[in-house]
Design a protein around this motif. Sequence first.
Motif, PDB file in Angstrom:
ATOM      1  N   ARG A 165       6.022   1.181  14.318  1.00  0.00           N
ATOM      2  CA  ARG A 165       5.154   2.220  13.761  1.00  0.00           C
ATOM      3  C   ARG A 165       6.248   3.125  12.815  1.00  0.00           C
ATOM      4  O   ARG A 165       5.971   3.711  11.827  1.00  0.00           O
ATOM      5  N   ILE A 206       0.629  -3.099  14.489  1.00  0.00           N
ATOM      6  CA  ILE A 206       1.691  -1.991  14.309  1.00  0.00           C
ATOM      7  C   ILE A 206       2.057  -1.544  15.648  1.00  0.00           C
ATOM      8  O   ILE A 206       1.004  -1.292  16.364  1.00  0.00           O
ATOM      9  N   ARG A 239      -3.145   4.802   7.479  1.00  0.00           N
ATOM     10  CA  ARG A 239      -3.204   4.814   9.028  1.00  0.00           C
ATOM     11  C   ARG A 239      -4.619   4.331   9.552  1.00  0.00           C
ATOM     12  O   ARG A 239      -4.600   4.170  10.996  1.00  0.00           O
ATOM     13  N   ALA A 274       6.328   1.533   9.554  1.00  0.00           N
ATOM     14  CA  ALA A 274       5.028   1.566   8.943  1.00  0.00           C
ATOM     15  C   ALA A 274       4.956   2.930   8.218  1.00  0.00           C
ATOM     16  O   ALA A 274       4.376   3.103   6.990  1.00  0.00           O
ATOM     17  N   ASP A 282      -7.377   1.200  10.413  1.00  0.00           N
ATOM     18  CA  ASP A 282      -7.491  -0.267  10.277  1.00  0.00           C
ATOM     19  C   ASP A 282      -8.192  -0.934   9.007  1.00  0.00           C
ATOM     20  O   ASP A 282      -9.341  -0.138   8.767  1.00  0.00           O
ATOM     21  N   THR A 341      -3.623  -0.672  13.420  1.00  0.00           N
ATOM     22  CA  THR A 341      -2.735   0.338  13.630  1.00  0.00           C
ATOM     23  C   THR A 341      -3.083   1.164  14.561  1.00  0.00           C
ATOM     24  O   THR A 341      -2.274   2.270  14.918  1.00  0.00           O
TER      25      THR A 341
END
Length: 243
Positions: free
Chosen positions: A177, A146, A187, A180, A189, A97
């Motif tokens: 993003r 992302i 948010r 997402a 990883d 992310t």
Amino acid sequence: MTRRLWKVGTNSGNNGCPTLYTTPSGDYVVQGDQVTDPDELRQLDNLTADEGAVVVPRELLANFGPREAVPVPQMISFEEFDGMFTTLRHSAWRLETRRRYAWDEQQDTYRQFLSTGRVDWDLDDPWCRERREQAALGKRFERVRILDEPPTDGQRYLLDNARRNTAVGETIRVLTRSKADELQLPRADFWLFDARVVALLHFDDADEMTGVELITNPVEVLRYAQAREAAWHHAVPYDQFSG
């Protein structure tokens, strides 16, 4: 050093078991009948040669176990985390992310990418050899990365890195993003191993990875598994990204 054990409680009379003890660190030690049946022991997850199993009566925990749940993050070492990629049984799935990773920027390959826009990846380094070996055993390795719009330098580097991942048996997809955020994906990883344990990756403000937290509570793991399903469904193969 020998730990001092304090007896918390017991359901037995004078025969010695079952009994619950606590240690100075707040951990518990359980005294009970050993599980010795080989077929039963084979059903336990990752039982090592140094571990044993005992039978714990429900009433012992109900009467003398902790009265209130106090969540304590379960942190593991980076060495233990690395070991999970060879002890997994079926699959490892990651959501990436972040806009940058400090570790990437310390590599010669990152400087090569900034200079030429493409990296000559070494597909025979230890990481690549290990991943190929595990993939050859039928284990799946998948990631969704992302991407901002436009992608950052670090994200463009990872797009090129996806060629390396793919060459050693991983499947890489990407997701914008904005999508997402629309899907309300986490948010942070994380890796999801065998759909039963989450390795949540912690980073500091300088984008350095500082620790790995294990999440094994089935309710919490399910939330991450649901995020995986949504991300994987909407993501596209990395080489189809046109942003």
